[in-house]
Every structure is written in structure tokens, then in C-alpha cells.
Motif scaffolding. Structure first.
Motif, PDB file in Angstrom:
ATOM      1  N   ILE A 113      51.285  31.117  56.274  1.00 34.55           N
ATOM      2  CA  ILE A 113      51.001  32.174  55.292  1.00 34.55           C
ATOM      3  C   ILE A 113      49.789  32.999  55.735  1.00 34.55           C
ATOM      4  O   ILE A 113      49.780  34.229  55.624  1.00 34.55           O
ATOM      5  N   ILE A 114      48.755  32.318  56.262  1.00 32.98           N
ATOM      6  CA  ILE A 114      47.562  33.023  56.738  1.00 32.98           C
ATOM      7  C   ILE A 114      47.940  34.018  57.837  1.00 32.98           C
ATOM      8  O   ILE A 114      47.489  35.173  57.835  1.00 32.98           O
ATOM      9  N   PHE A 115      48.793  33.598  58.756  1.00 31.09           N
ATOM     10  CA  PHE A 115      49.170  34.474  59.864  1.00 31.09           C
ATOM     11  C   PHE A 115      50.174  35.550  59.451  1.00 31.09           C
ATOM     12  O   PHE A 115      50.442  36.474  60.225  1.00 31.09           O
ATOM     13  N   SER A 116      50.732  35.424  58.260  1.00 28.81           N
ATOM     14  CA  SER A 116      51.652  36.457  57.784  1.00 28.81           C
ATOM     15  C   SER A 116      50.912  37.641  57.167  1.00 28.81           C
ATOM     16  O   SER A 116      51.501  38.694  56.928  1.00 28.81           O
ATOM     17  N   ILE A 117      49.607  37.479  56.894  1.00 31.87           N
ATOM     18  CA  ILE A 117      48.792  38.570  56.355  1.00 31.87           C
ATOM     19  C   ILE A 117      48.634  39.653  57.420  1.00 31.87           C
ATOM     20  O   ILE A 117      48.427  39.347  58.597  1.00 31.87           O
ATOM     21  N   ARG A 118      48.702  40.889  57.012  1.00 34.66           N
ATOM     22  CA  ARG A 118      48.681  41.999  57.971  1.00 34.66           C
ATOM     23  C   ARG A 118      47.429  41.960  58.861  1.00 34.66           C
ATOM     24  O   ARG A 118      47.517  42.013  60.080  1.00 34.66           O
ATOM     25  N   ASN A 119      46.253  41.879  58.267  1.00 33.70           N
ATOM     26  CA  ASN A 119      45.003  41.811  59.033  1.00 33.70           C
ATOM     27  C   ASN A 119      44.501  40.366  59.088  1.00 33.70           C
ATOM     28  O   ASN A 119      43.394  40.061  58.654  1.00 33.70           O
ATOM     29  N   TYR A 120      45.357  39.489  59.629  1.00 37.64           N
ATOM     30  CA  TYR A 120      45.009  38.070  59.602  1.00 37.64           C
ATOM     31  C   TYR A 120      43.772  37.749  60.427  1.00 37.64           C
ATOM     32  O   TYR A 120      43.108  36.737  60.192  1.00 37.64           O
ATOM     33  N   GLY A 121      43.409  38.595  61.379  1.00 41.63           N
ATOM     34  CA  GLY A 121      42.252  38.330  62.232  1.00 41.63           C
ATOM     35  C   GLY A 121      40.967  38.190  61.442  1.00 41.63           C
ATOM     36  O   GLY A 121      40.193  37.248  61.634  1.00 41.63           O
TER      37      GLY A 121
END
Length: 381
Positions: A113-121
Motif C-alpha cells: 500500500i505504501i508503494f502504491s502511493i503516487r509520491n511514495y518516496g
């Protein structure tokens, strides 16, 4: 880089080697800290100045080498990620009495889910910083409660009982701190964040040093906490050695505190492994760049499935670190050669002292790895 390094393997290795070598393990920590700084300064500076990821640099040095290193990194990353998810499952079992397999699956879903966020960086960066602070503060508190023999540890940091037998733990903890994917975690993050070029060399050097000092501080706190426990006559739990210090130092509350530390260590390492391992594929084909977050999600999901069906013995954590330590000389020699190639670093002049430091470190890790292979084979047996 620091929070990626401080995972379940980090906790388990420190507990296991403290139990085996007692105060003399302090010497291995000091030597590994010196090696770690030399490795990270070389790798981060060359990556940042060049603006290229590790596999791209390796292919410039020797065509095809980047593919080999990427393969080794991804393979090692899978080994670590399976263990990391196992650690997360164990942590959630401690905290909420969930089956480890279910806890590992839940952790995989959270990180995906964290990596699915657009600006996950940006989200990833902030979470990693918070996780690091939590781990250091909690472990430092436990260290004081176990009352370790500080004076003996200080003496053994320079005069251990036996130098040769400490080669395996040195190679293992170096591999667990800057070996394999971890040595590139910070460097690749800097490239993705646009922190590149000669003008950022000073910042990069400080970042690398602070990262290593953070892992060194955490290793020291853990070592002293475990040392206080074993010198008091307690035996570490074979199936969960890292939990013993927290349980002895603070009782039931300490055991739950261990669950928090283990979960934070595990999920931060799952994030770090997934991000860095897949970053080694991004330059090989446009599809890896376009669907980067999807490939990270698949990497984490496959690791979770493997753990659920195969399990995660403590021995796997030790072996993964040792294998990464053996891979390290290949990576470091490649970076040292790259530091002298203008087509990679341009007009940047890599400091001679860093090259000498790196060369000595590479030779040491090669020699130590050969000797340590015997000990590693014993672990397989």
C-alpha cells in the motif's frame, strides 16, 4: 540505508554473535564500523557524482557486469526479504498473538500500500526516519536496564581473546550493514531524489557517515544489552535470541517492547529491500521504470508467499548476511575502478585516500571471506 540495515537479521546476528564471542564481539563491531564507512563513502560518492545507479556503473566498467551484480543483489534481496517478513510475523505474534504467517502477509499488504502511493518516496523517507528513532531509543533504554560490563567491552574492543575466529562475524555483520542491496540503498535513493553531481559531494559524504554511525550506535546498544544478559548467566532463546535481552531487562513489558522494535525493524527493511532490489532493474528495460511500484509490490508479495510456505529459520538470517559480505568485494572493486573513469565521473577527482582505503577494505573482505567460507559451510551443515 540505516533503517534498511537494521532488520531482523541485524538483531539476530548481534544476539547470536554476542552469545558466542561475549565481550570480544566488540572488536568485530569496531572493525566492521571502519570498513562500513570506507565502503559507503566510496560507493555513495561515485554513484552521486555520476548520477547513475550501481548496475549502470558496473556495465560501463565491464559490459555485462551490471547484469551479474543486479542478479546477485536481487537474489540476496529475496533471502533478506523472506527473513524480514518472518521477523514481522514474529513481531505481530508477540504483540497481538497472530499466527506468524498471517502477520507476514499483513506486513506485505501494508508495504505494498505504501508503494502504491503516487509520491511514495517522500512517505518512505519520513517513515524510515521515524522508525530509526524508535529503534535506537527503545534499545538504548533496554541496554541500561541489563547493566552490561562496560569496561570489559571497551578493553575487548581493541584486544579480543582471538582475532581469527572473529573473521566470520566481521564478514557477516559487514554484509548485513553495507553488503548486497544495502550498500546501494542510500546511493540509489539520492539519485532518484536528484541529489547528484560534484556540488553535492559534501552532503553525500555526511549522509553516508551519519547512516553508518546510526547503525553503529544501534549495534552497540544491542551488543551491550545482550552482553549484560549473557554475563549474568542467562541463556538466549535459540528460536528468538534477540527477545531475551528485552525480556530479562524489563520483564513482560520488555517483551512487548521487543515486539515493537522487531516490527519496526522488519517493516523498514521490507521497504528498503523492495525499493533497492527493484531499482537494479529500472535501467534494463523501460517497463521496469514505468511500472516500478508494481514490480516492488510483486517482489514483496512473492517473498511473502515463499515465507508462508517455507518458513524462516534463524540460520537463514546469518547465512544471508554472510553471503552479502562475500558479494561486497565485487561491488567495491567495481566502484573503485569506476572512480577513475572520466566517462563515469567526469572531471571529479575521487580522493586518493578513499581509493586506498577502499582497496585495503576490498582485500581484507576477500581474505576474510575465504577464511569465513569454512564457517559458512558449517552453518549450512
Amino acid at each position: 540505508m540505516a533503517t534498511s540495515a537494521i532488520g531482523p537479521a541485524f538483531l539476530t546476528q548481534t544476539a547470536t554473535f554476542t552469545d558466542e564471542f561475549m565481550a570480544s564481539f566488540a572488536f568485530a563491531i569496531v572493525v566492521s564500523l571502519i570498513i562500513d564507512i570506507g565502503v559507503q563513502l566510496n560507493i555513495w560518492r561515485v554513484i552521486s557524482v555520476s548520477g547513475m545507479r550501481g548496475q549502470e556503473i558496473a556495465n560501463f566498467v565491464l559490459p555485462g557486469l551490471g547484469f551479474l551484480i543486479a542478479g546477485l543483489i536481487v537474489f540476496g534481496g529475496f533471502a533478506f526479504n523472506i527473513a524480514n517478513l518472518g521477523g514481522a510475523g514474529l513481531a505481530l505474534n508477540v504483540l497481538f498473538d497472530l499466527p506468524p504467517a498471517l502477520g507476514a502477509g499483513m506486513t506485505a499488504v501494508i508495504t505494498i500500500i505504501i508503494f502504491s502511493i503516487r509520491n511514495y518516496g517522500k512517505v518512505m523517507d519520513r517513515l524510515m526516519q521515524v522508525f530509526g528513532v524508535i529503534m535506537v531509543i527503545m534499545t538504548g533504554y533496554v541496554m541500561f536496564t541489563t547493566n552490561p560490563p562496560y569496561q570489559e567491552a571497551f578493553v575487548r574492543a581493541f584486544v579480543p581473546e582471538d582475532y581469527v575466529i572473529l573473521l566470520l562475524p566481521i564478514v557477516t555483520i559487514v554484509g548485513g550493514t553495507v553488503g548486497g542491496y544495502i550498500s546501494f540503498a542510500g546511493g540509489h535513493r539520492l539519485v532518484d531524489a536528484g541529489v547528484t553531481g560534484r556540488e553535492n559531494v559534501g552532503f553525500v559524504s555526511k549522509a553516508a557517515s551519519y547512516g553508518i554511525l546510526t547503525t553503529g550506535l544501534m549495534r552497540l546498544f544491542l551488543f551491550l544489552a545482550f552482553l549484560g544478559v549473557v554475563t549474568a548467566g542467562y541463556t538466549l532463546d535459540e528460536n528468538n535470541p534477540a527477545a531475551t535481552a528485552f525480556l530479562v531487562g524489563l520483564g513482560d513489558i520488555g517483551y512487548y517492547m521487543f515486539g515493537i522494535v522487531l516490527f519496526v525493524a522488519a517493516i523498514s527493511s521490507v521497504i528498503g529491500v523492495g525499493y533497492t532490489s527493484i531499482s537494479f532493474l529500472r535501467s534494463f528495460h523501460p517497463i521496469f521504470e514505468k511500472y516500478n511500484s508494481w514490480f516492488i509490490a510483486a517482489f514483496i508479495a512473492i517473498s511473502a508467499v515463499i515465507f508462508i510456505f517455507l518458513g524462516e529459520p534463524v540460520r537463514l538470517l546469518i547465512i544471508a548476511g554472510a553471503l552479502n559480505g562475500i558479494i561486497l568485494p565485487i561491488i567495491l572493486i567495481t566502484i573503485l575502478i569506476a572512480s577513475r573513469k572520466k566517462k563515469i565521473v567526469g572531471d571529479y577527482k575521487h580522493p586518493t585516500w578513499l581509493i586506498v582505503f577502499g582497496a585495503i577494505t576490498a582485500l581484507f573482505t576477500i581474505g576474510a571471506s575465504i577464511i569465513a567460507l569454512e564457517g559458512l559451510l558449517d552453518l549450512f551443515k
